[in-house]
Design an enzyme around this catalytic site. Structure first.
Site, short mmCIF file in Angstrom:
data_model
loop_
_atom_site.label_atom_id
_atom_site.label_comp_id
_atom_site.label_asym_id
_atom_site.label_seq_id
_atom_site.Cartn_x
_atom_site.Cartn_y
_atom_site.Cartn_z
N GLU A 1 0.85 -1.30 -0.01
CA GLU A 1 -0.11 -0.04 -0.10
C GLU A 1 0.79 1.23 -0.08
O GLU A 1 0.38 2.40 -0.58
CB GLU A 1 -1.04 -0.07 1.29
CG GLU A 1 -2.05 -1.19 1.18
CD GLU A 1 -1.61 -2.56 1.57
OE1 GLU A 1 -0.24 -2.26 2.17
OE2 GLU A 1 -2.30 -3.53 1.40
N HIS B 1 -11.34 -3.85 9.17
CA HIS B 1 -11.87 -3.95 7.90
C HIS B 1 -13.10 -2.97 7.72
O HIS B 1 -13.88 -3.27 6.86
CB HIS B 1 -12.13 -5.20 7.37
CG HIS B 1 -10.76 -6.04 6.69
ND1 HIS B 1 -10.21 -6.66 7.71
CD2 HIS B 1 -10.26 -6.39 5.70
CE1 HIS B 1 -9.12 -7.25 7.22
NE2 HIS B 1 -9.25 -7.18 6.07
#
Lengths: 334, 332
Positions: free
Chosen positions: A60, A129
């Site tokens: 990322e 999440h």
């Protein structure tokens, strides 16, 4: 008139912009053959090829760094961070690099990147999440932060974000992507919704609700119920863009209603609505007939159990009961 | 050592133990797949089918007070480390009797009392923590080892590289177990890495990189034991790459259609349970009946755990803010 989902509106904006502008490319994890974890980029590899639908390693930080670097040298990347929680891994490249480079260089650089990411909870995916991290991002000078609540806005705001010469974090909501309840007419051609302009999603005279993303939809449901049950007329203001913030639109509404309820999914402590409340107090204290209330996530991570998750994230019932209490209609639990 | 000698040295009890643990994992995963489809569990599940030899081989080489750290795919690690079906099943049902009291769910299984950190569902997220846990063991002069399980995908994250380097220079008793199941979500490792073996990356950090056959529980056990004992003796960290495969999609809603049929079939021929069962039978270490009994007992234990989970209480809404800070209530 054709009606499409939030996800389809986002995909259409990406496709149309990429057909028009060769400098636009996508970069992210599992976005090519697989079409992205939520299916937003399905079919785009076939049309645009793997150089422009750029699958990456799970990396990322470097995805954002690469996007920022290529933006400074002429490209207009749209990076995808699969879950908004993973933005924290890329935070150096977002907060220290992309957001500050133009300023630190005395205005001699441009970083036109869009970071698309899926935020929000309600999916039983627990603490890593499900988060709503927009306040962290909106706090950083140099970034723009966009959170569309419906298909029409998603397309217009995404096109404006790609065309913007600054780094924009574009936070989509997982529960909106494929939800048929929120399909909407979306024009086939390209159009922009300017960043920094909010929108009145429902007109009303008794109380102003300011909300973002999926909370706009929940607030609209709550407003309908309050109208039916108490003949109370709420105005729902969708911020659409957190930064820049359309404070004038909020003040105009509060000037009419005298009451402000702010609704957000993130934990209330240090949340973005604290900024809204603070600006309204500074600029519109005399307009207020009652203290501003915030209806927001509880101050904890998003829990797994549905019982706990439903308690943590504000639902239509909590929005209604909080507003009823504020308006003196009940002594209900906030 | 030759395979035969190793089998003799391990002995029947240990080998039957390997088999039992692997079947436990497989049966658990097969069972919850249906429960999940029935909508009894929120969220998603990432299953461990095909990878059973990894968790069982590594965890069997650990001592009781060692610690493992897992990922978003933790069911196999939890079972291999000795968490009970009850506490895992109840967690998946989001019940207060679950190992995380219903707050963590599938992606955050763990129980430190049994030597398993709450699983970390950020790719590469557990490696720095494992370095820290093992550093503490070293500083406190405890003869313990910390093991990080992670996937091929994590080896491209910065945290992997930084953790290996840090562990190397701090000479911590850490073992980095890379379960290379060939795919990071939908992406073949071949498309995101230019070298053949992740183990080769160890050399960049001055530590040993070792490869084992992740479809062979004995091979995993032997190599894991070496790495764990080396760490325990102060020999520092090892990167252990296990070549393996998942026979299912990345998550429950992923059919895994990006995996070529031939690739899947060639790995399925290496099914770690089928092959190990054959070995037990061929070597005369167990009879069909004995193994069937084991399977039946596991099925019964699973039935019981489902009842246990279903009959366990849901958390109350008031529990939402509990357990956030150690010594302070969270103000509303």
């Amino acid at each position: 008139m054709r009606e499409i989902t939030y996800l389809e509106a986002i995909r259409e904006a990406l496709q149309q912009k990429m057909r028009e502008d060769d400098s636009v490319y996508l970069i992210g994890e599992d976005i090519a053959e697989y079409g992205g974890a939520f299916g937003v980029t399905v079919g785009m590899l076939e049309e645009f090829g793997k150089e422009r639908i750029r699958n990456t390693p799970i990396s990322e930080e470097v995805i954002i760094g690469v996007a920022a670097g290529s933006a400074m040298t002429g490209m207009r990347p749209v990076a995808e961070i699969m879950f908004s929680d993973f933005i924290t891994i890329a935070m150096d490249d977002i907060a220290n690099q992309a957001a500050k480079i133009r300023y630190m260089f005395g205005g001699k650089a441009r970083v036109p990147i869009v970071i698309r990411t899926a935020g929000g909870g309600g999916t039983g995916a627990a603490g890593q999440h499900s988060q709503s991290l927009e306040a962290l991002l909106a706090h950083i000078p140099g970034l723009k932060v966009v959170m569309p609540s419906c298909p029409y806005d998603a397309k217009g705001l995404l096109l404006a974000s790609i065309n913007d010469d600054n780094p924009v974090v574009f936070i989509e909501h997982k529960l909106l992507y494929k939800n048929k309840k929120y399909i909407q007419h979306v024009p086939g051609e390209m159009y922009e919704i300017p960043l920094g302009k909010g929108d009145i999603k429902r007109k009303g005279k008794d109380l102003t609700i300011v909300a973002t993303s999926f909370m706009v939809q929940k607030s609209l449901d709550a407003a309908e119920d309050l109208k039916k049950e108490y003949n109370m007329d709420c105005e729902v203001v969708d911020l659409r863009t957190l930064r820049p913030l359309d404070i004038d639109l909020i003040l105009k509404s509060v000037n009419k209603t005298g009451k402000l309820a702010c609704v957000e999914e993130a934990p209330v402590f240090g949340g973005f609505m604290g900024e809204v409340a603070s600006q309204v107090t500074e600029k519109g204290f005399d307009m207020l007939d009652a203290p501003i209330i915030r209806i927001a996530g509880r101050n904890c991570p998003v829990p797994y159990s549905l019982v706990l998750e439903n308690e943590m994230i504000p639902g239509v019932e909590r929005i209604k009961s909080s507003i009823k209490k504020m308006a003196g209609l009940s002594q209900g639990k906030e | 050592m030759e395979h035969e000698d190793i089998i003799k040295e391990l002995g029947k009890e240990k080998l039957i133990g390997f088999y039992t643990k692997m079947v436990k994992i497989r049966s658990f995963e097969e069972r919850i797949r249906f429960l999940f489809l029935e909508g009894k569990m929120p969220g998603t599940i990432h299953q461990y089918i095909g990878m059973e030899a990894n968790a069982v081989g590594v965890c069997s080489a650990l001592q009781k007070d060692d610690v493992i750290a897992s990922t978003h795919r933790p069911h196999g690690h939890a079972i291999a480390r000795g968490l009970s079906f009850n506490e895992i099943m109840a967690e998946l049902y989001g019940r207060t009797t679950g190992c995380c009291r219903g707050k963590g769910g599938s992606m955050h299984l763990g129980n430190l009392e049994k030597g398993m950190l709450t699983a970390i569902a950020i790719v590469g997220g557990n490696l720095p923590i494992v370095v820290g846990m093992s550093l503490a063991f070293k500083l406190m002069k405890q003869n313990r080892v910390a093991v990080s399980f992670f996937g091929d995908g994590a080896s491209n994250e910065g945290s992997f590289h930084e953790s290996l380097n840090m562990a190397a220079v701090l000479n911590t008793p850490s073992v980095f177990v890379c379960e290379n199941n060939q795919y990071g979500a939908s992406t073949s490792i071949k498309k995101v890495m230019k070298i053949e073996n992740i183990a080769d990356r160890a050399r960049s950090y001055g530590i040993e990189g070792v490869i084992a056959d992740g479809m062979d529980v004995i091979d995993v056990y032997i190599h894991a034991k070496d790495a764990i004992e080396k760490a325990r003796k102060g020999g520092g960290p090892t990167l252990l790459e296990l070549k393996t495969f998942r026979f299912c999609g990345h998550s429950r809603r992923d059919p895994g259609s990006y995996i070529p049929k031939e690739e899947k079939e060639s790995w399925q021929r290496k099914d770690p349970i089928n092959n190990f069962k054959k070995l037990l039978l061929n070597e005369g270490l167990a009879g069909e009946d004995e193994l069937d009994d084991i399977n039946n007992l596991i099925e019964k234990e699973l039935d019981e755990s489902i009842i246990f989970a279903q009959e366990s209480p849901e958390p109350a809404p008031e529990d939402t803010l509990k357990d956030l800070y150690a010594t302070m209530e969270v103000p509303e």
